[in-house]
Design an enzyme around this catalytic site. Structure first.
Site, short mmCIF file in Angstrom:
data_model
loop_
_atom_site.label_atom_id
_atom_site.label_comp_id
_atom_site.label_asym_id
_atom_site.label_seq_id
_atom_site.Cartn_x
_atom_site.Cartn_y
_atom_site.Cartn_z
N LYS A 1 0.77 -1.18 -0.02
CA LYS A 1 -0.10 -0.16 0.12
C LYS A 1 0.88 1.19 -0.14
CE LYS A 1 -3.79 1.82 2.64
NZ LYS A 1 -4.70 1.72 4.12
N SER B 1 -9.60 1.30 2.78
CA SER B 1 -8.87 2.19 1.97
C SER B 1 -7.68 1.30 1.42
CB SER B 1 -8.08 3.33 2.83
OG SER B 1 -7.25 2.70 3.75
N SER C 1 -9.89 -1.05 7.19
CA SER C 1 -9.32 -0.78 5.83
C SER C 1 -8.45 -1.98 5.01
CB SER C 1 -8.29 0.35 5.83
OG SER C 1 -9.29 1.64 5.73
#
Lengths: 446, 52
Positions: A74, A149, A173
């Site tokens: 990420k 996310s 997330s």
């Protein structure tokens, strides 16, 4: 291919790290233009790392179960010499000068770092629509959100662009995009895995963890990142030893029909296998959204204050407005939220007494269509963000380990995730339990 | 500061800063503040002292 399968085939010399890395890079080339999972692909570096891994193994150096495994990250994790965008143009021009702690661990474990994945800007959202680099799309239906996310991370694993990935989870997330994309997402106990070198959203609530295709893969990554003795597989318990509790009020009040049906079927399968399944109430649970928002906003406001004042136009508009709202949190309410966190932590501890884990859906709905702002579930209209956070955010507040695994497909073919929540500081026990549930229900890959 | 007074001041400040779009978000935050305050989560001056 899973991490577990790669580890076995590679050591049997039936596949090379270079071949598997090339396969991932081909998947990125093929699917990324329509799914937008990656912000940065480091193909040449990845090929070089894969070649070194192959050479090391050939010379007798085996770094363990992540050696040669293509990983995505990420784009909140610092990688030395690369930008960390947080999917925001606020960070244009940034280049990291060292690796995040977990990235450093992956490097020493011999993992192949294939690129940085897209996310909801600064991790402040559940859909991945609001990104300075455009929305991430769901691989099963690109007209729908990936969940967020850590959406780009989830898509990268679901489509074979990487064998595993690292994400972060502040309100769900990791678990939310894992559920929306049909893979496994693990949020360990709070503070078990270092967030050093990770762009924060809320240091009180942030957790780092893996997203993978299977529970075994999640366990392998977790063990390496924790520095635990590395295993190449984990063994399930007997299903009839499981003691699971469904938290009933609040969590199951508003669930889409397809999700409810899948959850009830999973419960029946586990009961049929001999698992003990009870029901519990988590005291004060209705405080969760208020406690959560006060902690998340209170932590985020000072981090973003200067950028909001000097370059507000670089944020996506919805994220900027949420962060501006965060600046109005009063200190006395933040302290009330800290007290609420302690109360909720004790409540979840009490609910787990006599049980191995809580069991509940990960999301109350399947991945919504891009552009959805409100949803109606069981006659209740609410913002999509609130609905997507409702079943996960409590365990960020309390720090209990939680994992999402895919259990079914909806009538429209979209994945449904099951969430298991364990005792604090017993993440390994939760993984063993999750492996048992996965085996009992039958694996469902993306 | 009461929640009502806070909300009034926050909306006025946001409008002064050219951010009238914050009004619904601030109203949502006010609901969370009310929820936390009603829950009596912290000790109060003039009340019992809790064990630490």
């Amino acid at each position: 291919m899973t991490v577990e399968e790669f580890a076995r085939l590679w050591r049997e010399r039936r596949v090379s790290a270079q071949e598997v890395t090339d396969t991932c890079l081909q998947a990125i080339e093929r699917d990324n233009p329509r799914l937008n999972a990656f912000i940065l692909v480091t193909a040449e570096e990845a090929r070089q790392q894969a070649r070194i891994a192959d050479e090391e193994l050939a010379s007798g150096l085996d770094r363990g179960p992540l050696h040669g495994v293509p990983f995505s990250l990420k784009d909140l994790f610092d990688v030395d010499g690369q930008p960390t965008t947080a999917a925001s143009h606020v960070r244009d021009g940034h280049v990291a000068t060292s690796d995040a702690a977990l990235v450093n661990t992956l490097r020493h474990a011999g993992a192949v770092l294939i690129g940085k994945t897209n996310l909801h800007e600064f991790a402040l959202g559940t859909t991945n629509e609001e990104s300075g680099y455009g929305p991430v799309r769901n691989p099963i239906d690109p007209a729908r959100v990936s969940g967020g996310s850590s959406g780009g991370s989830a898509v990268s694993v679901a489509t074979g662009m990487a064998l595993a990935t690292l994400g972060t989870d502040t309100g769900g997330s990791i678990r939310i995009p894992a559920a929306a994309c049909g893979i496994v997402g693990l949020k360990p106990t709070y503070d078990e895995l270092s967030c050093d070198g990770v762009v924060p959203l809320s240091k009180t609530l942030d957790h780092a963890g893996p997203l993978t295709q299977t529970v075994t893969d999640a366990a392998i990554v977790y063990q390496v990142l924790r520095g635990l003795p590395a295993q190449r597989t984990i063994h399930a318990r007997a299903a009839n030893t499981l003691r699971l509790a469904i938290p009933t009020p609040y969590f199951l009040d508003a669930i889409e029909t397809d999700v409810r049906r899948s959850f009830e079927q999973a419960i029946e399968q586990l009961r049929a296998a001999g698992a003990t399944i009870g029901e519990v109430t988590i005291n004060h649970v209705a405080l969760t959204p208020a406690v959560y928002v006060m902690l998340a906003f209170g932590d985020a406001a000072p981090y973003h204050a200067v950028a909001l004042d000097t370059m507000p136009e670089r944020y996506t508009e919805p994220v900027r407005l949420r962060l501006e709202t965060a600046r109005y949190v009063l200190a006395e309410d933040y302290v009330r939220a800290l007290a609420g966190r302690d109360l909720l932590r004790r409540s979840v501890d009490a609910a787990l007494s006599g049980y191995d884990a809580l069991i509940l859906p990960t999301l109350p709905l399947v991945a919504p269509a891009l552009g959805t702002t409100t949803v109606e579930i069981a006659g209740r209209q609410e913002p999509v963000r609130n609905a997507m956070l409702r079943l996960t955010q409590l365990f960020n507040v309390t720090g209990h380990p939680a994992i999402s695994l895919p259990i079914a497909r909806s009538s429209t073919g979209l994945p449904v995730g099951l969430q298991l929540v364990g005792t604090r500081m017993q993440t390994s026990a939760l993984l063993t339990l999750a492996r048992t549930v996965e085996q009992t229900l039958g694996a469902l890959s993306a | 500061m009461t929640v009502e007074a806070w909300l009034k001041a926050a909306i006025a400040d946001a409008e002064r800063r050219g951010l009238p779009q914050l009004t619904p978000l601030l109203e949502g935050l006010a609901q969370s503040m009310t929820t936390l305050r009603k829950a009596s989560l912290t000790e109060r001056a003039g009340g019992e002292t809790h064990d630490r």
